[in-house]
Design an enzyme around this catalytic site. Structure first.
Site, mmCIF file in Angstrom:
data_model
loop_
_atom_site.group_PDB
_atom_site.id
_atom_site.type_symbol
_atom_site.label_atom_id
_atom_site.label_comp_id
_atom_site.label_asym_id
_atom_site.label_seq_id
_atom_site.Cartn_x
_atom_site.Cartn_y
_atom_site.Cartn_z
ATOM 1 N N ALA A 190 46.995 32.421 -3.285
ATOM 2 C CA ALA A 190 48.074 32.863 -2.406
ATOM 3 C C ALA A 190 48.291 34.345 -2.664
ATOM 4 O O ALA A 190 47.970 34.852 -3.746
ATOM 5 C CB ALA A 190 49.344 32.080 -2.706
ATOM 6 N N GLY A 197 45.824 29.047 -4.572
ATOM 7 C CA GLY A 197 45.854 28.573 -3.185
ATOM 8 C C GLY A 197 44.462 28.502 -2.567
ATOM 9 O O GLY A 197 44.210 27.680 -1.688
ATOM 10 N N GLU A 240 43.129 25.345 -3.702
ATOM 11 C CA GLU A 240 43.817 24.275 -2.958
ATOM 12 C C GLU A 240 43.239 24.123 -1.554
ATOM 13 O O GLU A 240 43.064 23.013 -1.057
ATOM 14 C CB GLU A 240 45.328 24.553 -2.910
ATOM 15 C CG GLU A 240 45.955 24.338 -4.276
ATOM 16 C CD GLU A 240 47.385 24.808 -4.378
ATOM 17 O OE1 GLU A 240 47.660 25.965 -4.006
ATOM 18 O OE2 GLU A 240 48.229 24.023 -4.837
ATOM 19 N N GLU A 272 47.688 29.969 -11.890
ATOM 20 C CA GLU A 272 49.147 30.104 -11.689
ATOM 21 C C GLU A 272 49.913 30.118 -13.005
ATOM 22 O O GLU A 272 50.930 30.793 -13.145
ATOM 23 C CB GLU A 272 49.681 28.947 -10.818
ATOM 24 C CG GLU A 272 49.388 29.112 -9.334
ATOM 25 C CD GLU A 272 48.090 28.466 -8.914
ATOM 26 O OE1 GLU A 272 47.197 28.282 -9.765
ATOM 27 O OE2 GLU A 272 47.970 28.147 -7.707
HETATM 28 N N1 CAA Z 1 47.102 38.090 -4.189
HETATM 29 C C1 CAA Z 1 47.162 39.392 -3.793
HETATM 30 N N2 CAA Z 1 46.169 40.265 -4.008
HETATM 31 C C2 CAA Z 1 45.073 39.828 -4.659
HETATM 32 C C3 CAA Z 1 44.958 38.511 -5.118
HETATM 33 C C4 CAA Z 1 46.030 37.612 -4.863
HETATM 34 N N3 CAA Z 1 45.994 36.331 -5.224
HETATM 35 N N4 CAA Z 1 43.758 38.379 -5.751
HETATM 36 C C5 CAA Z 1 43.154 39.576 -5.677
HETATM 37 N N5 CAA Z 1 43.938 40.470 -5.032
HETATM 38 C C6 CAA Z 1 43.637 41.879 -4.741
HETATM 39 C C7 CAA Z 1 43.771 42.730 -5.968
HETATM 40 O O1 CAA Z 1 45.120 43.088 -6.176
HETATM 41 C C8 CAA Z 1 42.898 43.915 -5.613
HETATM 42 O O2 CAA Z 1 43.616 44.759 -4.746
HETATM 43 P P1 CAA Z 1 43.576 46.363 -4.961
HETATM 44 O O3 CAA Z 1 42.147 46.723 -4.693
HETATM 45 O O4 CAA Z 1 44.537 46.872 -3.928
HETATM 46 O O5 CAA Z 1 43.974 46.590 -6.367
HETATM 47 C C9 CAA Z 1 41.772 43.282 -4.805
HETATM 48 O O6 CAA Z 1 42.283 42.016 -4.378
HETATM 49 C C10 CAA Z 1 40.507 43.043 -5.605
HETATM 50 O O7 CAA Z 1 40.856 42.304 -6.762
HETATM 51 P P2 CAA Z 1 40.523 42.810 -8.266
HETATM 52 O O8 CAA Z 1 40.381 44.295 -8.305
HETATM 53 O O9 CAA Z 1 41.527 42.192 -9.179
HETATM 54 O O10 CAA Z 1 39.088 42.142 -8.460
HETATM 55 P P3 CAA Z 1 38.399 41.680 -9.825
HETATM 56 O O11 CAA Z 1 37.019 41.314 -9.462
HETATM 57 O O12 CAA Z 1 38.653 42.675 -10.892
HETATM 58 O O13 CAA Z 1 39.226 40.355 -10.270
HETATM 59 C C11 CAA Z 1 40.249 38.205 -9.907
HETATM 60 C C12 CAA Z 1 39.172 39.206 -9.483
HETATM 61 C C13 CAA Z 1 40.011 37.713 -11.333
HETATM 62 C C14 CAA Z 1 40.181 37.044 -8.942
HETATM 63 C C15 CAA Z 1 41.644 38.884 -9.831
HETATM 64 O O14 CAA Z 1 41.763 39.523 -8.563
HETATM 65 C C16 CAA Z 1 42.803 37.932 -9.973
HETATM 66 O O15 CAA Z 1 43.115 37.500 -11.066
HETATM 67 N N6 CAA Z 1 43.466 37.595 -8.841
HETATM 68 C C17 CAA Z 1 44.638 36.721 -8.827
HETATM 69 C C18 CAA Z 1 44.253 35.266 -9.006
HETATM 70 C C19 CAA Z 1 45.492 34.389 -9.038
HETATM 71 O O16 CAA Z 1 46.336 34.489 -9.910
HETATM 72 N N7 CAA Z 1 45.612 33.501 -8.050
HETATM 73 C C20 CAA Z 1 46.706 32.554 -7.952
HETATM 74 C C21 CAA Z 1 47.747 33.085 -7.020
HETATM 75 S S1 CAA Z 1 49.251 32.099 -7.035
HETATM 76 C C22 CAA Z 1 48.946 30.797 -5.975
HETATM 77 O O17 CAA Z 1 47.904 30.676 -5.422
HETATM 78 C C23 CAA Z 1 50.105 29.819 -5.767
HETATM 79 C C24 CAA Z 1 49.757 28.569 -4.968
HETATM 80 O O18 CAA Z 1 49.530 27.496 -5.511
HETATM 81 C C25 CAA Z 1 49.733 28.593 -3.497
#
Ligand code: CAA
Length: 258
Positions: A66, A109, A112, A132
């Protein structure tokens, strides 16, 4: 539907394809995007030209979760009033097959959404997980439920508590994906498989899906009785008459989907 901002949609040879298209944020799912996905799937459900729905991500990932920036400052009451995950429940009503192809990250998400597919094919580089916990929240769109139904509570808790990512090999071992493919082949192979299912008699495909999902939430007896009703109902279709007639006449059946 011309108002799609975050996905790309195409229909060809009875396959409806949805491509998540926010590659700059690894297809992070904002609310509008989830709504577009669900709306499009509902449209495909009604579209006679679609027999199978295929879902995958543009760019480096399936979906990294998400959209964290969208919800970071929300209050509990905002979330409750918004009821943002209600769109996800609508996917439970879809009777056509939904097949996902995952490459790169399928997190939160995004995982999911992958688990909401009926079948999943994955690239060798696929990574699945629920991070999460590291944001001090938890899955909210079915993750705890679907993962547990697939792999049992012991393993599900391990992944949900650790927030670690599982590889495509681990996902296959846990019964989360159907098959692994080299990254450059996964979409092509998924579409080939979808085409095979699209040629099957559509009502059999549909009733089998319904019956299999009955098995998840009902007693064996209820499930078997439901199965039998669907079995009988198929004898009202032209395809059943044609399928059995073609067998007797030793020729290939011509199915119409009704
Ligand atoms: N939401 C918003 N932006 C996101 C995102 C997310 N879930 N995942 C990645 N992005 C964005 C990053 O902020 C980044 O943006 P910028 O270039 O503007 O900085 C871009 O996508 C590229 O990501 P990274 O530079 O972080 O890429 P990476 O290869 O270094 O890392 C990753 C990849 C490990 C997936 C890392 O992006 C990450 O940890 N993302 C978040 C994962 C996460 O926590 N997901 C769960 C979300 S909560 C949820 O989903 C609740 C639910 O049940 C519905």
């Amino acid at each position: 539907d011309n108002n799609l901002k975050f996905i790309q949609v195409e229909t060809d040879e009875n396959i409806g394809t949805i491509r998540l298209n926010r590659p700059e944020v690894l297809n992070a799912l904002n609310r509008k995007m989830v709504n577009e996905i669900v709306r499009t799937i509902e449209n495909m459900e009604k579209d006679e030209k679609v027999n199978v729905i295929v879902l995958y991500g543009n760019g480096k990932a399936f979906a990294a979760g998400a959209d964290i920036s969208e919800m970071a400052n929300d209050a509990a009451i905002d979330l409750e009033l918004l009821n943002q995950f209600a769109d996800w429940d609508r996917l439970l009503q879809i009777k056509k097959p939904i097949i996902g192809a995952v490459h790169g990250f399928a997190l939160g998400g995004g995982f999911e959404l992958a688990l909401a597919c009926d079948l999943l094919f994955a690239a060798e580089d696929a990574k699945f997980g629920f991070p999460e916990i590291n944001l001090a929240v938890m899955p909210g769109a079915g993750g705890t439920q679907r993962l547990t139904k697939l792999m049992g509570k012991t393993k599900a808790l391990e992944w949900l508590w650790s927030g670690e990512m599982m590889t495509a090999v681990e996902a296959e071992q846990h019964g989360i994906i159907n098959k692994r493919f080299p990254k450059e082949l996964v979409i092509e192979e998924t579409i080939n498989y979808a085409k095979k299912i699209a040629e099957k008699p559509a009502l059999s495909v549909r009733f089998i899906k319904e019956a299999v999902y009955k098995a998840i939430d009902n007693s064996l007896l209820e499930g078997m009785q439901y199965e039998r009703k669907n079995f009988s109902l198929l004898f009202s279709t032209e395809d059943q008459k044609e399928g059995m007639k073609a067998f007797v006449e030793k020729r290939k059946p011509q199915f119409k989907g009704r």
